[in-house]
Design a protein around this motif. Structure first.
Motif, PDB file in Angstrom:
ATOM      1  N   VAL A  89      -9.016   9.168  13.760  1.00  0.00           N
ATOM      2  CA  VAL A  89      -7.627   9.625  13.733  1.00  0.00           C
ATOM      3  C   VAL A  89      -6.950   9.242  12.418  1.00  0.00           C
ATOM      4  CG1 VAL A  89      -5.386   9.494  14.888  1.00  0.00           C
ATOM      5  CG2 VAL A  89      -7.482   9.462  16.248  1.00  0.00           C
ATOM      6  N   TYR A  90      -6.931   7.939  12.151  1.00  0.00           N
ATOM      7  CA  TYR A  90      -6.212   7.436  10.976  1.00  0.00           C
ATOM      8  C   TYR A  90      -6.880   7.863   9.673  1.00  0.00           C
ATOM      9  CZ  TYR A  90      -4.366   4.092   7.584  1.00  0.00           C
ATOM     10  OH  TYR A  90      -3.808   3.520   6.478  1.00  0.00           O
ATOM     11  N   GLY A  91      -8.185   7.623   9.576  1.00  0.00           N
ATOM     12  CA  GLY A  91      -8.896   7.989   8.355  1.00  0.00           C
ATOM     13  C   GLY A  91      -8.868   9.481   8.102  1.00  0.00           C
ATOM     14  N   GLY A  92      -9.094  10.257   9.172  1.00  0.00           N
ATOM     15  CA  GLY A  92      -9.084  11.705   9.017  1.00  0.00           C
ATOM     16  C   GLY A  92      -7.747  12.233   8.540  1.00  0.00           C
ATOM     17  N   LEU A  93      -6.648  11.694   9.098  1.00  0.00           N
ATOM     18  CA  LEU A  93      -5.312  12.184   8.743  1.00  0.00           C
ATOM     19  C   LEU A  93      -4.847  11.689   7.382  1.00  0.00           C
ATOM     20  CD1 LEU A  93      -3.415  11.874  12.150  1.00  0.00           C
ATOM     21  CD2 LEU A  93      -4.078  13.982  10.977  1.00  0.00           C
ATOM     22  N   ARG A  94      -4.986  10.366   7.135  1.00  0.00           N
ATOM     23  CA  ARG A  94      -4.414   9.824   5.894  1.00  0.00           C
ATOM     24  C   ARG A  94      -5.141  10.343   4.658  1.00  0.00           C
ATOM     25  NH1 ARG A  94      -6.603   5.096   3.176  1.00  0.00           N
ATOM     26  NH2 ARG A  94      -8.559   4.415   4.113  1.00  0.00           N
ATOM     27  N   ILE A  95      -6.448  10.507   4.758  1.00  0.00           N
ATOM     28  CA  ILE A  95      -7.214  10.984   3.606  1.00  0.00           C
ATOM     29  C   ILE A  95      -7.230  12.511   3.566  1.00  0.00           C
ATOM     30  CG2 ILE A  95      -9.440  10.906   2.423  1.00  0.00           C
ATOM     31  CD1 ILE A  95      -9.963   8.265   4.015  1.00  0.00           C
ATOM     32  N   VAL A 114      -1.917  15.154 -11.982  1.00  0.00           N
ATOM     33  CA  VAL A 114      -0.798  14.871 -11.089  1.00  0.00           C
ATOM     34  C   VAL A 114      -0.170  13.536 -11.487  1.00  0.00           C
ATOM     35  CG1 VAL A 114      -0.123  14.424  -8.695  1.00  0.00           C
ATOM     36  CG2 VAL A 114      -1.873  16.145  -9.206  1.00  0.00           C
ATOM     37  N   PRO A 115       1.159  13.473 -11.650  1.00  0.00           N
ATOM     38  CA  PRO A 115       1.807  12.198 -12.003  1.00  0.00           C
ATOM     39  C   PRO A 115       1.522  11.117 -10.967  1.00  0.00           C
ATOM     40  CG  PRO A 115       3.327  14.030 -12.277  1.00  0.00           C
ATOM     41  CD  PRO A 115       2.115  14.582 -11.569  1.00  0.00           C
ATOM     42  N   LEU A 116       1.419   9.881 -11.436  1.00  0.00           N
ATOM     43  CA  LEU A 116       1.081   8.770 -10.552  1.00  0.00           C
ATOM     44  C   LEU A 116       2.086   8.622  -9.418  1.00  0.00           C
ATOM     45  CD1 LEU A 116      -0.681   6.314  -9.881  1.00  0.00           C
ATOM     46  CD2 LEU A 116       0.687   4.979 -11.497  1.00  0.00           C
ATOM     47  N   TYR A 117       3.382   8.808  -9.707  1.00  0.00           N
ATOM     48  CA  TYR A 117       4.376   8.608  -8.645  1.00  0.00           C
ATOM     49  C   TYR A 117       4.238   9.642  -7.533  1.00  0.00           C
ATOM     50  CZ  TYR A 117       7.270  12.319 -10.775  1.00  0.00           C
ATOM     51  OH  TYR A 117       7.747  13.504 -11.267  1.00  0.00           O
ATOM     52  N   HIS A 118       3.735  10.839  -7.849  1.00  0.00           N
ATOM     53  CA  HIS A 118       3.473  11.831  -6.813  1.00  0.00           C
ATOM     54  C   HIS A 118       2.271  11.409  -5.958  1.00  0.00           C
ATOM     55  CE1 HIS A 118       5.926  15.061  -8.988  1.00  0.00           C
ATOM     56  NE2 HIS A 118       6.404  15.006  -7.757  1.00  0.00           N
ATOM     57  N   MET A 119       1.265  10.848  -6.598  1.00  0.00           N
ATOM     58  CA  MET A 119       0.109  10.335  -5.845  1.00  0.00           C
ATOM     59  C   MET A 119       0.553   9.237  -4.886  1.00  0.00           C
ATOM     60  SD  MET A 119      -2.765   9.833  -8.815  1.00  0.00           S
ATOM     61  CE  MET A 119      -3.014  10.991 -10.140  1.00  0.00           C
ATOM     62  N   ILE A 120       1.373   8.309  -5.381  1.00  0.00           N
ATOM     63  CA  ILE A 120       1.830   7.183  -4.562  1.00  0.00           C
ATOM     64  C   ILE A 120       2.666   7.677  -3.394  1.00  0.00           C
ATOM     65  CG2 ILE A 120       3.301   5.125  -4.545  1.00  0.00           C
ATOM     66  CD1 ILE A 120       2.451   4.663  -7.476  1.00  0.00           C
ATOM     67  N   LEU A 121       3.595   8.597  -3.648  1.00  0.00           N
ATOM     68  CA  LEU A 121       4.451   9.117  -2.587  1.00  0.00           C
ATOM     69  C   LEU A 121       3.631   9.852  -1.531  1.00  0.00           C
ATOM     70  CD1 LEU A 121       7.220   9.610  -1.372  1.00  0.00           C
ATOM     71  CD2 LEU A 121       7.473  11.590  -2.888  1.00  0.00           C
ATOM     72  N   ALA A 122       2.678  10.670  -1.962  1.00  0.00           N
ATOM     73  CA  ALA A 122       1.836  11.408  -1.015  1.00  0.00           C
ATOM     74  C   ALA A 122       1.054  10.447  -0.123  1.00  0.00           C
ATOM     75  CB  ALA A 122       0.872  12.319  -1.772  1.00  0.00           C
ATOM     76  N   ALA A 123       0.502   9.396  -0.723  1.00  0.00           N
ATOM     77  CA  ALA A 123      -0.287   8.433   0.047  1.00  0.00           C
ATOM     78  C   ALA A 123       0.593   7.603   0.979  1.00  0.00           C
ATOM     79  CB  ALA A 123      -1.057   7.518  -0.904  1.00  0.00           C
ATOM     80  N   LEU A 124       1.802   7.248   0.543  1.00  0.00           N
ATOM     81  CA  LEU A 124       2.730   6.526   1.424  1.00  0.00           C
ATOM     82  C   LEU A 124       3.057   7.351   2.658  1.00  0.00           C
ATOM     83  CD1 LEU A 124       5.256   5.005  -1.161  1.00  0.00           C
ATOM     84  CD2 LEU A 124       3.726   3.702   0.329  1.00  0.00           C
ATOM     85  N   LEU A 125       3.327   8.628   2.464  1.00  0.00           N
ATOM     86  CA  LEU A 125       3.689   9.505   3.574  1.00  0.00           C
ATOM     87  C   LEU A 125       2.526   9.694   4.548  1.00  0.00           C
ATOM     88  CD1 LEU A 125       5.707  12.242   1.638  1.00  0.00           C
ATOM     89  CD2 LEU A 125       6.626  10.542   3.223  1.00  0.00           C
ATOM     90  N   THR A 126       1.344   9.986   4.033  1.00  0.00           N
ATOM     91  CA  THR A 126       0.202  10.229   4.928  1.00  0.00           C
ATOM     92  C   THR A 126      -0.250   8.946   5.622  1.00  0.00           C
ATOM     93  OG1 THR A 126      -1.417   9.963   3.120  1.00  0.00           O
ATOM     94  CG2 THR A 126      -0.580  12.175   3.545  1.00  0.00           C
ATOM     95  N   GLY A 127      -0.150   7.807   4.923  1.00  0.00           N
ATOM     96  CA  GLY A 127      -0.524   6.535   5.540  1.00  0.00           C
ATOM     97  C   GLY A 127       0.398   6.171   6.681  1.00  0.00           C
ATOM     98  N   ALA A 128       1.714   6.349   6.477  1.00  0.00           N
ATOM     99  CA  ALA A 128       2.688   6.025   7.523  1.00  0.00           C
ATOM    100  C   ALA A 128       2.533   6.938   8.734  1.00  0.00           C
ATOM    101  CB  ALA A 128       4.106   6.125   6.960  1.00  0.00           C
ATOM    102  N   LEU A 129       2.366   8.232   8.495  1.00  0.00           N
ATOM    103  CA  LEU A 129       2.207   9.184   9.595  1.00  0.00           C
ATOM    104  C   LEU A 129       0.940   8.908  10.385  1.00  0.00           C
ATOM    105  CD1 LEU A 129       2.880  11.806  11.129  1.00  0.00           C
ATOM    106  CD2 LEU A 129       1.629  13.054   9.338  1.00  0.00           C
ATOM    107  N   ALA A 130      -0.161   8.687   9.677  1.00  0.00           N
ATOM    108  CA  ALA A 130      -1.449   8.511  10.334  1.00  0.00           C
ATOM    109  C   ALA A 130      -1.481   7.256  11.202  1.00  0.00           C
ATOM    110  CB  ALA A 130      -2.570   8.468   9.293  1.00  0.00           C
ATOM    111  N   ILE A 131      -0.953   6.134  10.708  1.00  0.00           N
ATOM    112  CA  ILE A 131      -1.038   4.896  11.487  1.00  0.00           C
ATOM    113  C   ILE A 131      -0.056   4.900  12.645  1.00  0.00           C
ATOM    114  CG2 ILE A 131       0.629   3.461  10.250  1.00  0.00           C
ATOM    115  CD1 ILE A 131      -2.857   2.491  11.653  1.00  0.00           C
TER     116      ILE A 131
END
Length: 300
Positions: A89-95, A114-131
């Motif tokens: 669930v978590y790995g599949g969604l966040r990645i 892709v700018p680093l801040y866009h990478m960070i924001l995308a990962a923050l959003l998917t990590g929070a949703l997935a967990i």
């Protein structure tokens, strides 16, 4: 992962499958290290009047040896079933969601790095949703791993993963499955950003060095870099999360943070740092190596 258009090369279903498979494979390979890490994090500081031979667990290898000797080698994989549930669930969604969200943030017509801040924001959003969705699986995994600390002769609370889910709901209520959600969201959003964004950034940096190609060795180096950065950033919230899930005496995230800091000092938040890096570093290397190959298989 570093190609900004990689999300268009395979479908989300394929990306989810690749991500879930890579995460589950890495989880199985490194779960003994995670079990040792959780035991070290849950272990309280020795008091003045206590036996100086304590603490029971000392170091990564020592903890693994103690667990295997006292509980059997299979105890190192305790929590493997909810661990697989979690990674599916978590790995599949966040990645799996990372590339599509990253593409959405920069726009589908974007060309270039892709700018680093866009990478960070995308990962923050998917990590929070997935967990948020996967928190029950994380809770059960930690509870099963922590049971090995019960004194000899004391009956176990749970006979397995499914029994743990039902027992927790029956005795503590459905909401108890989301115990520790606050620090868990903080931890996993931060660590997801540290892992995925730093992997992309390290990989892009390495590929600019003459002689380096998009090879398994590059993926290995980028995975190690992602693991180191993730552990350094995420250790404090990881310790709080493990303690809240494994010990019900804490009233809140803030209460756990205060008691740990007051009773054991700030360095307690980096308890188990080396086994944590050993586990997370190995996990990232295995996961990213597997993920890159799986995505290449589907993209042709």
């Amino acid at each position: 992962m570093s190609d900004p258009n990689s999300a268009s090369q395979i479908s989300f279903a394929q990306a989810f499958f690749c991500s879930a498979f890579a995460a589950c494979f890495a989880e199985f390979c490194t779960l003994p290290l995670d079990t040792a890490k959780v035991r070290l994090q849950l272990q309280k500081k020795v008091g003045i009047d206590e036996d100086p031979s304590l603490p029971k667990y000392k170091g990564l290898l020592g903890t693994m040896k103690t667990i295997a000797r006292e509980e059997g080698i299979t105890a190192l994989w305790k929590g493997v079933v909810p661990g697989m549930h979690r990674q599916c669930v978590y790995g599949g969604l966040r990645i799996g969601l990372y590339d599509p969200v990253k593409t959405f943030l920069v726009g589908s017509a974007f060309v270039g790095e892709v700018p680093l801040y866009h990478m960070i924001l995308a990962a923050l959003l998917t990590g929070a949703l997935a967990i948020t969705i996967a928190n029950p699986t994380d809770l059960v995994k930690v509870r099963l791993q922590a049971e090995g600390q019960l004194p000899p002769g004391v009956p176990k609370h749970y006979s397995g993963a499914m029994d743990a889910y039902s027992t927790i709901v029956r005795q503590e209520g459905l909401g108890a499955l989301w115990t520790g959600l606050g620090p868990n969201v903080a931890r996993n959003a931060i660590i997801n950003a540290a892992e995925l964004a730093s992997y992309d950034q390290v990989k892009m940096t390495i590929l600019k060095i003459p002689g380096f190609t998009d090879s398994a060795f590059t993926h290995l180096l980028a995975g190690l870099g992602a693991g180191l950065f993730a552990v350094f950033i995420g250790s404090p919230v990881d310790v709080v999360k493990s303690r809240m899930m494994g010990d019900s005496t804490y009233k809140s995230t803030f209460d756990c943070f205060l008691k740990t800091s007051f009773n054991e000092g700030f360095l307690a938040f980096y308890k188990g740092f080396l086994p944590n890096f050993g586990r997370v570093g190995a996990w990232n290397v295995i996961m990213f190596l597997t993920l890159e190959q799986a995505k290449r298989f589907f993209s042709g």
